[in-house]
Design a protein around this motif. Structure first.
Motif, short mmCIF file in Angstrom:
data_model
loop_
_atom_site.label_atom_id
_atom_site.label_comp_id
_atom_site.label_asym_id
_atom_site.label_seq_id
_atom_site.Cartn_x
_atom_site.Cartn_y
_atom_site.Cartn_z
N ILE A 189 0.84 -1.20 0.00
CA ILE A 189 0.00 0.00 0.00
C ILE A 189 0.88 1.26 0.00
N PHE A 190 1.94 1.26 0.81
CA PHE A 190 2.86 2.39 0.86
C PHE A 190 3.52 2.60 -0.51
N PHE A 201 -5.77 5.57 5.21
CA PHE A 201 -5.53 4.17 5.55
C PHE A 201 -4.88 4.04 6.93
N VAL A 202 -3.84 4.84 7.19
CA VAL A 202 -3.13 4.76 8.46
C VAL A 202 -4.05 5.12 9.62
N VAL A 203 -4.83 6.19 9.46
CA VAL A 203 -5.76 6.61 10.52
C VAL A 203 -6.80 5.52 10.76
N LEU A 244 -1.30 10.67 -1.38
CA LEU A 244 -0.86 10.81 0.01
C LEU A 244 -2.05 10.90 0.97
N ALA A 245 -3.10 11.59 0.54
CA ALA A 245 -4.30 11.70 1.37
C ALA A 245 -4.95 10.34 1.57
N LEU A 246 -4.96 9.51 0.52
CA LEU A 246 -5.54 8.18 0.62
C LEU A 246 -4.72 7.31 1.56
N TYR A 247 -3.39 7.44 1.51
CA TYR A 247 -2.54 6.66 2.42
C TYR A 247 -2.75 7.11 3.86
#
Length: 334
Positions: free
Chosen positions: A82-83, A316-318, A310-313
Motif C-alpha cells: 500500500i505504501f 488508511f493509516v488513521v 498521500l491523502a488516501l494513504y
C-alpha cells in the motif's frame, strides 16, 4: 517511558541502516544491469525491484523464523504494498518535472500487479475454506497453496524475458565480481537493519497492547519500503520515469507472489487472521485501481494526483490505527 524511547531509537537506527544499505545496493544493481545490457523496464521491474524488496522478504523471514510472528511479516508485506503504490509514486512525482507512464507499463506491469493482488486474496480464501483447520476467521497457508503465487511470478518473469530477447544495450564493462560483492554486503546490512526494526515494532506492540499486525502494516512497512523509495525517487530525478514506476510495481508483485510464500515455506505452514486480512487486501485493491486509473490518464502522474495519493494513504493509516485501538469497529478480527 524508557521502553518507548528505546524502541523508537532502535527503529530510527534500524531505518538508517536500511537506508545506507539500499543506497549501495542501488548503485551495484544499476552497474550490473548496464554490464549485462538489460532493458530499462527489466532493470526496474525485476533486478531493482527484487533487490529493493529484500527488506520486505527479510521482515517476513525474520518475523516468522526468529520471532514466530508470521502475522507481523504479512502485515509488513501488505502495508508495504500500500505504501509503495501510493506514497512512493507521489514522492517521485514531486521530485520530477514530469512523471510519465507508458501504455506498456499500464497494460502489462500494472495489470499484472492487479492479478498478483487477486492471486494473493484467492490463496488466503483457499486457506480459510479448503484447508483442514481453516475457518472464516483463520486461514491456514500451506506449501501446496504457494504453488499458485510462485507459478504466477514465474509467468511474470517469462513475459519480461520475452521482451528482453531482442534488446541490445550500450557497451558498459565492469568487474561483475566486485559489483556482486558490493551488492551482497548491502543486502546483509539491510537484513541487520530489518532485524532491529522487527524488534522495535514488537516492543511497541507490547508497550501499547496492540496487535503486531498493526505495526507491520505501518512502521515496518514504511521503513522496509525505503529502498524502493530511494530507487524510484532517484530515477524520477534523473527523468527515468519508467524505472521509477516499474520498480514500485515489480517490487509489489515480488512481495505478494514470492515473499509471502517464502515465509510459509520456511514455517512449514502458517495461520493468518482472515477477518483482518480481507479488508486490508480490499484497501490494497482499491489503491491499485486508483493507481491504474491515474497512471493511464494522460500517461502522467501530476502533482494534484500525487496529493490525492498521500491523502488516501493517510486515510488508511488513521483507519487501521483506530481499528487496532478499538476506537472504531468496522473490521472484525484486528
Amino acid at each position: 517511558m524508557v521502553g518507548l524511547v528505546g524502541s523508537l531509537l532502535l527503529i530510527a537506527v534500524a531505518t538508517a541502516v536500511i537506508w545506507v544499505g539500499s543506497q549501495h545496493f542501488e548503485r551495484a544493481a544499476g552497474r550490473l544491469s548496464k554490464h549485462y545490457g538489460l532493458p530499462i523496464a527489466v532493470h526496474g521491474a525485476v533486478v531493482v525491484a527484487v533487490g529493493s524488496s529484500f527488506p520486505e522478504i527479510s521482515s517476513i523471514v525474520i518475523s516468522t523464523v526468529v520471532h514466530g510472528e508470521f502475522a507481523l511479516g504479512v502485515g509488513a508485506i501488505v502495508g508495504s504494498a500500500i505504501f509503495n503504490i501510493l506514497v512512493i509514486p507521489a514522492l517521485s512525482a514531486f521530485a520530477s518535472e514530469k512523471l510519465g507512464s507508458t501504455r506498456n507499463l499500464v497494460h502489462r506491469d500494472t495489470q499484472f500487479y492487479v492479478i498478483s493482488v487477486l492471486i494473493t486474496f484467492i490463496v488466503f480464501a483457499l486457506g480459510a475454506t479448503y484447508i483442514p483447520g481453516g475457518t472464516n476467521t483463520a486461514a491456514i497457508l500451506t506449501p501446496a497453496l504457494m504453488v499458485l503465487p510462485l507459478g504466477t511470478y514465474l509467468t511474470y518473469l517469462f513475459l519480461h524475458q520475452q521482451d528482453a530477447t531482442d534488446y541490445v544495450g550500450e557497451e558498459f564493462t565492469i568487474d561483475p565480481r566486485k559489483a556482486v560483492l558490493r551488492l551482497t554486503i548491502a543486502l546483509l546490512v539491510i537484513a541487520v537493519g530489518v532485524e532491529g526494526l522487527v524488534r522495535g515494532a514488537l516492543s511497541l506492540g507490547d508497550l501499547f497492547g496492540t496487535p503486531s499486525f498493526l505495526w507491520g502494516l505501518t512502521v515496518i512497512a514504511a521503513a522496509t519500503s525505503l529502498p524502493d523509495a530511494f530507487v524510484s525517487i532517484t530515477a524520477a530525478q534523473d527523468d527515468d520515469s519508467i524505472t521509477s514506476l516499474t520498480n514500485v510495481l515489480g517490487s509489489n508483485i515480488f512481495n505478494l507472489l514470492v515473499a509471502i510464500p517464502v515465509g510459509v515455506l520456511l514455517a512449514g505452514s502458517a495461520t493468518i487472521n482472515f477477518l483482518a486480512a480481507v479488508p486490508t487486501m480490499g484497501f490494497l485493491g482499491l489503491a491499485t485501481l486508483v493507481f491504474l486509473v491515474f497512471a493511464r490518464t494522460d500517461l502522467e502522474l501530476t502533482d494534484p494526483e500525487a496529493v490525492g495519493f498521500l491523502a488516501l494513504y493517510l486515510l488508511f493509516v488513521v483507519w487501521i490505527t483506530l481499528e487496532s485501538l478499538g476506537v472504531i469497529e468496522t473490521v472484525r478480527g484486528i
